[in-house]
Design a protein around this motif. Structure first.
Motif, PDB file in Angstrom:
ATOM      1  N   ALA A   4     -20.531  -2.329   4.884  1.00 32.11           N
ATOM      2  CA  ALA A   4     -19.598  -1.533   3.822  1.00 32.11           C
ATOM      3  C   ALA A   4     -18.577  -1.981   3.371  1.00 32.11           C
ATOM      4  O   ALA A   4     -17.958  -1.565   2.400  1.00 32.11           O
ATOM      5  CB  ALA A   4     -19.288  -0.188   5.010  1.00 32.11           C
ATOM      6  N   GLY A   5     -17.677  -3.105   4.308  1.00 29.26           N
ATOM      7  CA  GLY A   5     -16.382  -3.812   3.711  1.00 29.26           C
ATOM      8  C   GLY A   5     -17.000  -4.379   2.444  1.00 29.26           C
ATOM      9  O   GLY A   5     -16.327  -4.563   1.301  1.00 29.26           O
ATOM     10  N   LYS A   6     -18.080  -5.112   2.469  1.00 23.54           N
ATOM     11  CA  LYS A   6     -18.538  -5.816   1.566  1.00 23.54           C
ATOM     12  C   LYS A   6     -18.800  -5.017   0.022  1.00 23.54           C
ATOM     13  O   LYS A   6     -18.574  -5.206  -1.006  1.00 23.54           O
ATOM     14  CB  LYS A   6     -19.806  -6.857   1.576  1.00 23.54           C
ATOM     15  N   LEU A   7     -19.320  -3.981   0.382  1.00 24.69           N
ATOM     16  CA  LEU A   7     -19.671  -2.749  -0.626  1.00 24.69           C
ATOM     17  C   LEU A   7     -18.320  -2.395  -1.278  1.00 24.69           C
ATOM     18  O   LEU A   7     -18.049  -2.109  -2.570  1.00 24.69           O
ATOM     19  CB  LEU A   7     -20.608  -1.778  -0.194  1.00 24.69           C
ATOM     20  N   CYS A   8     -17.351  -2.192  -0.285  1.00 22.38           N
ATOM     21  CA  CYS A   8     -16.007  -1.650  -0.956  1.00 22.38           C
ATOM     22  C   CYS A   8     -15.461  -2.789  -1.685  1.00 22.38           C
ATOM     23  O   CYS A   8     -14.823  -2.483  -2.934  1.00 22.38           O
ATOM     24  CB  CYS A   8     -15.256  -1.181   0.465  1.00 22.38           C
ATOM     25  N   LYS A   9     -15.409  -3.894  -1.335  1.00 28.17           N
ATOM     26  CA  LYS A   9     -14.870  -5.071  -2.196  1.00 28.17           C
ATOM     27  C   LYS A   9     -15.593  -5.026  -3.422  1.00 28.17           C
ATOM     28  O   LYS A   9     -14.622  -5.079  -4.678  1.00 28.17           O
ATOM     29  CB  LYS A   9     -14.945  -6.406  -1.257  1.00 28.17           C
ATOM     30  N   GLU A  10     -16.828  -4.983  -3.583  1.00 26.94           N
ATOM     31  CA  GLU A  10     -17.458  -5.216  -4.819  1.00 26.94           C
ATOM     32  C   GLU A  10     -17.122  -3.960  -5.768  1.00 26.94           C
ATOM     33  O   GLU A  10     -16.909  -4.113  -6.936  1.00 26.94           O
ATOM     34  CB  GLU A  10     -18.974  -5.113  -4.550  1.00 26.94           C
ATOM     35  N   GLU A  11     -16.987  -2.672  -5.062  1.00 26.75           N
ATOM     36  CA  GLU A  11     -16.517  -1.495  -5.914  1.00 26.75           C
ATOM     37  C   GLU A  11     -15.398  -1.689  -6.390  1.00 26.75           C
ATOM     38  O   GLU A  11     -15.147  -1.330  -7.504  1.00 26.75           O
ATOM     39  CB  GLU A  11     -16.676  -0.394  -4.993  1.00 26.75           C
ATOM     40  N   ARG A  12     -14.242  -2.436  -5.888  1.00 24.44           N
ATOM     41  CA  ARG A  12     -13.037  -2.484  -6.164  1.00 24.44           C
ATOM     42  C   ARG A  12     -12.692  -3.472  -7.278  1.00 24.44           C
ATOM     43  O   ARG A  12     -12.079  -3.060  -8.153  1.00 24.44           O
ATOM     44  CB  ARG A  12     -12.278  -2.976  -4.975  1.00 24.44           C
ATOM     45  N   GLU A  13     -13.700  -4.478  -7.328  1.00 24.87           N
ATOM     46  CA  GLU A  13     -13.642  -5.376  -8.098  1.00 24.87           C
ATOM     47  C   GLU A  13     -14.210  -5.035  -9.505  1.00 24.87           C
ATOM     48  O   GLU A  13     -13.861  -5.121 -10.732  1.00 24.87           O
ATOM     49  CB  GLU A  13     -14.192  -6.932  -7.750  1.00 24.87           C
ATOM     50  N   LYS A  14     -15.320  -4.130  -9.206  1.00 24.98           N
ATOM     51  CA  LYS A  14     -16.252  -3.659 -10.351  1.00 24.98           C
ATOM     52  C   LYS A  14     -15.200  -2.538 -11.388  1.00 24.98           C
ATOM     53  O   LYS A  14     -15.208  -2.520 -12.395  1.00 24.98           O
ATOM     54  CB  LYS A  14     -17.234  -2.907 -10.012  1.00 24.98           C
ATOM     55  N   ARG A  15     -14.407  -1.969 -10.413  1.00 26.15           N
ATOM     56  CA  ARG A  15     -13.331  -0.976 -11.234  1.00 26.15           C
ATOM     57  C   ARG A  15     -12.014  -1.772 -11.592  1.00 26.15           C
ATOM     58  O   ARG A  15     -11.154  -1.142 -12.413  1.00 26.15           O
ATOM     59  CB  ARG A  15     -12.742   0.134 -10.112  1.00 26.15           C
ATOM     60  N   GLY A  16     -11.878  -2.903 -11.264  1.00 17.51           N
ATOM     61  CA  GLY A  16     -10.781  -3.722 -11.880  1.00 17.51           C
ATOM     62  C   GLY A  16      -9.438  -3.506 -11.095  1.00 17.51           C
ATOM     63  O   GLY A  16      -8.222  -3.639 -11.752  1.00 17.51           O
ATOM     64  N   LEU A  17      -9.603  -2.905  -9.689  1.00 18.93           N
ATOM     65  CA  LEU A  17      -8.265  -2.562  -8.906  1.00 18.93           C
ATOM     66  C   LEU A  17      -8.045  -3.996  -8.166  1.00 18.93           C
ATOM     67  O   LEU A  17      -8.576  -4.330  -7.650  1.00 18.93           O
ATOM     68  CB  LEU A  17      -8.780  -1.589  -8.112  1.00 18.93           C
TER      69      LEU A  17
END
Length: 242
Positions: free
Chosen positions: A7-20
């Motif tokens: 879940a942590g890896k998925l959240c990191k990928e999603e944050r980077e995908k959104r440019g946050l």
């Protein structure tokens, strides 16, 4: 179902995908930057911290990820049978635990709603996140120094009469501090300290040049300290002048 590490890896990928950045995510979720980093990539923290599961759910819900989180790491084949037998008991425990936490938050916020409104609700939620993010005890006296004590530096001391939570920027470096009753902390700085949030501020005493600064409010935002004094709303609390 995903374990906390996945879940942590998925959240990191999603944050980077959104440019946050993590700092931007901190401003949105109120979760400290260091805790966001640990949730994304610190496996030891995810395995041992009792509140990692709750904080991970905050991130997953914010991103809107369709992920069901398991608090346990991925089980080995030998343990699958045993875990299957215990799953109902664990679900019951977590349901009761988070139900109790939810009820506590609702009652806590409702108790102050008529007086403080929306701002107080945000403060209470932020203080709760800080409290559960740093559950480990610290020594009664410790120091936080980003630079060596030398000519041109300054230090202040903080003493907690009871539990206090602080988010401070010491010469621009963020530090979240949790103090229990009787604890002292020494902060050394070269330019200034900005206390973005002080929770339970009426339990805190700041010593500046052997002069005490105390507060009556529960929550204080944007308190500044430099070599001249301690400033709140443009007023020097040490010298008693604006």
């Amino acid at each position: 179902m995903a374990d906390l590490i996945t879940a942590g890896k998925l959240c990191k990928e999603e944050r980077e995908k959104r440019g946050l950045s993590r700092e931007e995510l901190h401003r949105i979720t109120k979760i400290p930057v260091d805790i966001i980093r640990r949730l994304e990539e610190d496996e030891d923290y995810l395995k041992k911290d009792p509140y990692a599961y709750f904080l991970m759910k905050v991130l997953v819900n914010y991103y809107g990820l369709e992920v069901e989180i398991s608090r346990e790491s991925k089980p080995s084949e030998e343990k699958k049978k045993e875990q299957t037998e215990q799953i109902e008991e664990k679900q019951g425990f977590f349901f009761r635990f988070f139900k109790a936490v939810f009820v506590f938050l609702v009652l806590f916020v409702a108790g102050f709603a008529g007086i403080s409104g929306k701002k107080e609700k945000e403060d209470n939620f932020e203080l709760f996140l800080q409290a559960v993010s740093f559950p480990y005890p610290q020594p009664d006296s410790f120091e936080i120094e980003y630079i060596k004590e030398e000519k041109g530096t300054k230090s202040i001391s903080l003493k907690a009469k009871d539990y206090v939570w602080l988010t401070a920027y010491i010469d621009g470096q963020e530090k979240v501090i949790k103090l229990k009753k009787g604890q002292r902390v020494k902060l050394t700085f070269k330019d200034k300290i900005k206390f973005e949030t002080i929770g339970n501020a009426y339990n805190l005493v700041i010593m500046f040049d052997n002069k005490k600064v105390a507060f009556e409010k529960k929550v204080i935002h944007n308190l500044f300290v430099d070599k001249e004094g301690v400033f709140f709303n443009g007023y020097n609390l040490v010298k008693g002048e604006s």
